[in-house]
Design an enzyme around this catalytic site. Sequence first.
Site, PDB file in Angstrom:
ATOM      1  N   ASP A 351       0.819  -1.207   0.000  1.00 48.73           N
ATOM      2  CA  ASP A 351       0.000   0.000   0.000  1.00 48.73           C
ATOM      3  C   ASP A 351       0.855   1.260   0.000  1.00 48.73           C
ATOM      4  O   ASP A 351       0.526   2.249  -0.667  1.00 48.73           O
ATOM      5  CB  ASP A 351      -0.991   0.001   1.161  1.00 48.73           C
ATOM      6  CG  ASP A 351      -0.353  -0.340   2.489  1.00 48.73           C
ATOM      7  OD1 ASP A 351       0.568  -1.156   2.510  1.00 48.73           O
ATOM      8  OD2 ASP A 351      -0.789   0.203   3.517  1.00 48.73           O
ATOM      9  N   ASP A 375      -0.576  -6.856 -10.395  1.00 44.15           N
ATOM     10  CA  ASP A 375      -1.703  -6.434 -11.220  1.00 44.15           C
ATOM     11  C   ASP A 375      -2.055  -4.976 -10.921  1.00 44.15           C
ATOM     12  O   ASP A 375      -2.202  -4.145 -11.823  1.00 44.15           O
ATOM     13  CB  ASP A 375      -2.897  -7.347 -10.941  1.00 44.15           C
ATOM     14  CG  ASP A 375      -3.895  -7.385 -12.091  1.00 44.15           C
ATOM     15  OD1 ASP A 375      -3.741  -6.595 -13.045  1.00 44.15           O
ATOM     16  OD2 ASP A 375      -4.819  -8.202 -12.043  1.00 44.15           O
TER      17      ASP A 375
END
Length: 487
Positions: A351, A375
């Site tokens: 993150d 991804d």
Amino acid sequence: MPVAIPSYGQPITMNAQGLQVPDCPIIPYIEGDGTGPDIWRASVRVVDAAVAKCYGGKRKIAWVEVLAGEKAFNLTGNWLPDETVETFATYLVGIKGPLTTPVGKGIRSLNVALRQLLDLYVCLRPVRYFTGVPSPVKHPEKVDMVIFRENTEDIYAGIEYAAGTEESKKVLEFLSANFPKEFKKVRFGTEKAAQDWQARLEAVGAPRRNVGLEVGIGFKPVSHLGTERLVHSALSYAIKHKRKSVTLVHKGNIMKFTEGAFKDWGYDLARSMFRTQAVTERETWILGNKEKNPGLSVEENARMVDPGYDMMVPDQQAEIRAEIEAALALWPTHGDGKWKKMLLVRDSIADITLQQVLTRPEDFSVIATLNLNGDYLSDALAAQVGGIGIAPGGNINYVSGHAIFEATHGTAPKYANLDKVNPGSVILSAVMMLEHLGWQEAANAVVAGLEASIGQKRVTYDFHRQMDGATLLKCSEFADAVIGNLP
């Protein structure tokens, strides 16, 4: 349907020295669904022109069409015919346009199926900026990264069971019987959970609902071998291409035994197999501290590396001291600033990475990460340099030599057969393919032609609407422009 192989074509082979590429290699291709035929026709002309120009006719690609997706289904009744997989397996290197994901049961994704059937364990996604491309960020030119995304494991392995099925119930029963502590973490699969929710609805005057107890279940396999071959590929690439760093991106602070293990195994590989060429970030701190203060004790160094050292229990302190001593033992090969010329291996929480690739993109060079993180990251980065319409990709097995390069965007069926969309993703994926073959001259020529065309503001509609004074080109006309600008 039988696959037609051109008589002049020769197969690519693989031996201990690597790919053996003849002058007329047989390259299977899938044109793709939706806009696939448009962008393939444009892209193949660019590639053929670059190869002809760079090698004076001595080299030529023997293209072989194979079927997948809607075209395959319409002609054969099969979304992914065996002949297609066999052809890619036989001739090692191929390229494809975007494919439709079949609706309903069966193959979840044709792209994932090809990757798993051929064990294409690296999804390689280079992300760089081309001058003149519209971008939503202030300094897109700072983005120059190569993502190594693990391609066969993680939740993309497809071990998943729908809520309410017998398979899901069996998994839940197994957890309940054998791992009751973990089963309690499946929070909403019990009668009590449903009753609590009904009580809450009644308390706020909401109508009653028939709340089911079904729970969908998925598994996230992350293996030592899968990690090692991915990270080995990333480190080898970084050293070969003189990249400054490899960042292991993970969410190991939460998923300690999957993503955390990925990080730990990655570091172990770097230290054991690339010891003379690489240094970890923490080792640079330790060595740097010693260089600034040669009289620094192990404990003093430990306090500088871990400010909370004095609050640790004795076993933790001993572990930190052992780490300091191991790093200092590298002094003959890494000390006195020698580490500054080595490949830096570091890690970053997923993150935080998604923030920092926006705010500090220059801090990242090569990224190695698991399937889902990769991804997210690759598409987010593509947006910074102009969008997924010009984002290339490759799926590679560096051991067997198999590779399929591909457009990374969707099929955009509403634009099918309109000769409208940007063929850049397939063109740049072909550049990756040429580089993989060792045909660097042709790869460089295509990039130069593409950059020149964009610099002249002769672009397709996706860029045209964001550029002042640009000339709008069709997909095929953009290919003409690139060919005209080949050096």
